[in-house]
Design a protein around this motif. Sequence first.
Motif, PDB file in Angstrom:
ATOM      1  N   ALA A   1       1.405   6.315 -12.440  1.00 18.92           N
ATOM      2  CA  ALA A   1       2.397   7.273 -12.903  1.00 18.92           C
ATOM      3  C   ALA A   1       3.667   7.080 -12.080  1.00 18.92           C
ATOM      4  N   ASP A   2       4.810   7.313 -12.690  1.00 23.62           N
ATOM      5  CA  ASP A   2       6.079   7.115 -11.985  1.00 23.62           C
ATOM      6  C   ASP A   2       6.150   7.956 -10.709  1.00 23.62           C
ATOM      7  N   SER A   3       5.537   9.127 -10.750  1.00 20.58           N
ATOM      8  CA  SER A   3       5.632  10.052  -9.622  1.00 20.58           C
ATOM      9  C   SER A   3       4.898   9.566  -8.378  1.00 20.58           C
ATOM     10  N   VAL A   4       4.008   8.580  -8.525  1.00 18.02           N
ATOM     11  CA  VAL A   4       3.242   8.125  -7.363  1.00 18.02           C
ATOM     12  C   VAL A   4       3.497   6.671  -7.018  1.00 18.02           C
ATOM     13  N   LYS A   5       4.303   5.987  -7.816  1.00 23.24           N
ATOM     14  CA  LYS A   5       4.591   4.576  -7.543  1.00 23.24           C
ATOM     15  C   LYS A   5       5.197   4.415  -6.157  1.00 23.24           C
ATOM     16  N   GLY A   6       4.701   3.409  -5.443  1.00 19.29           N
ATOM     17  CA  GLY A   6       5.191   3.151  -4.107  1.00 19.29           C
ATOM     18  C   GLY A   6       4.505   3.967  -3.027  1.00 19.29           C
ATOM     19  N   ARG A   7       3.747   4.989  -3.422  1.00 18.93           N
ATOM     20  CA  ARG A   7       3.059   5.837  -2.445  1.00 18.93           C
ATOM     21  C   ARG A   7       1.539   5.720  -2.559  1.00 18.93           C
ATOM     22  N   PHE A   8       1.042   5.562  -3.769  1.00 18.33           N
ATOM     23  CA  PHE A   8      -0.400   5.480  -4.008  1.00 18.33           C
ATOM     24  C   PHE A   8      -0.776   4.037  -4.333  1.00 18.33           C
ATOM     25  N   THR A   9      -1.977   3.657  -3.913  1.00 18.32           N
ATOM     26  CA  THR A   9      -2.499   2.330  -4.239  1.00 18.32           C
ATOM     27  C   THR A   9      -3.923   2.480  -4.758  1.00 18.32           C
ATOM     28  N   ILE A  10      -4.170   1.915  -5.933  1.00 18.52           N
ATOM     29  CA  ILE A  10      -5.506   1.952  -6.515  1.00 18.52           C
ATOM     30  C   ILE A  10      -6.146   0.585  -6.348  1.00 18.52           C
ATOM     31  N   SER A  11      -7.425   0.591  -6.048  1.00 18.26           N
ATOM     32  CA  SER A  11      -8.171  -0.657  -5.934  1.00 18.26           C
ATOM     33  C   SER A  11      -9.561  -0.426  -6.498  1.00 18.26           C
ATOM     34  N   GLY A  12     -10.154  -1.499  -6.975  1.00 22.94           N
ATOM     35  CA  GLY A  12     -11.465  -1.344  -7.590  1.00 22.94           C
ATOM     36  C   GLY A  12     -12.330  -2.563  -7.406  1.00 22.94           C
ATOM     37  N   ASP A  13     -13.603  -2.361  -7.622  1.00 21.29           N
ATOM     38  CA  ASP A  13     -14.585  -3.441  -7.559  1.00 21.29           C
ATOM     39  C   ASP A  13     -15.457  -3.328  -8.792  1.00 21.29           C
ATOM     40  N   ARG A  14     -15.283  -4.257  -9.726  1.00 22.68           N
ATOM     41  CA  ARG A  14     -16.014  -4.177 -10.986  1.00 22.68           C
ATOM     42  C   ARG A  14     -17.521  -4.266 -10.761  1.00 22.68           C
ATOM     43  N   ALA A  15     -17.936  -5.187  -9.905  1.00 23.15           N
ATOM     44  CA  ALA A  15     -19.364  -5.393  -9.675  1.00 23.15           C
ATOM     45  C   ALA A  15     -20.008  -4.152  -9.049  1.00 23.15           C
ATOM     46  N   LYS A  16     -19.296  -3.496  -8.151  1.00 30.70           N
ATOM     47  CA  LYS A  16     -19.837  -2.319  -7.476  1.00 30.70           C
ATOM     48  C   LYS A  16     -19.546  -1.043  -8.242  1.00 30.70           C
ATOM     49  N   LYS A  17     -18.776  -1.149  -9.309  1.00 31.00           N
ATOM     50  CA  LYS A  17     -18.439  -0.005 -10.156  1.00 31.00           C
ATOM     51  C   LYS A  17     -17.778   1.097  -9.335  1.00 31.00           C
ATOM     52  N   LEU A  18     -16.822   0.720  -8.504  1.00 28.82           N
ATOM     53  CA  LEU A  18     -16.151   1.717  -7.707  1.00 28.82           C
ATOM     54  C   LEU A  18     -14.634   1.566  -7.804  1.00 28.82           C
TER      55      LEU A  18
END
Length: 121
Positions: free
Chosen positions: A63-80
């Motif tokens: 979302a524009d309101s969180v760009k530059g402040r929030f970072t999302i990361s994921g692991d498909r194999a671990k489903k997290l």
Amino acid sequence: QVQLVESGGGLVQAGGSLKLACVAPGNIFSINVMGWYRQTPGKQRELVAQITGLLSGGTPNYADSVKGRFTISGDRAKKLVNLEMNSLKPEDTAFYYCNAVSLCPYPFPWWGQGTQVTVSS
């Protein structure tokens, strides 16, 4: 009822950081999207960040309101999926929900119970 399992959240001062984590149970398969939404009283649930196309590599969206402040990361194999939230603002205060979309046998959304994030000024 099967639900995603969330952890993290809590109370932090403005400018601080928090990390949210979410894992999908083993009986949810072919997850192609994982992400986070948030909701405040009287308002609709809004998308914060998500990773789409997990089955083919994954693309983060914010979302524009969180760009530059929030970072999302994921692991498909671990489903997290994790959400690292920095430079938090009082307006980030909300109930945060983890979301996943599986494709098998058909597209279906899964949700967590939610976790409270409170940012004090």
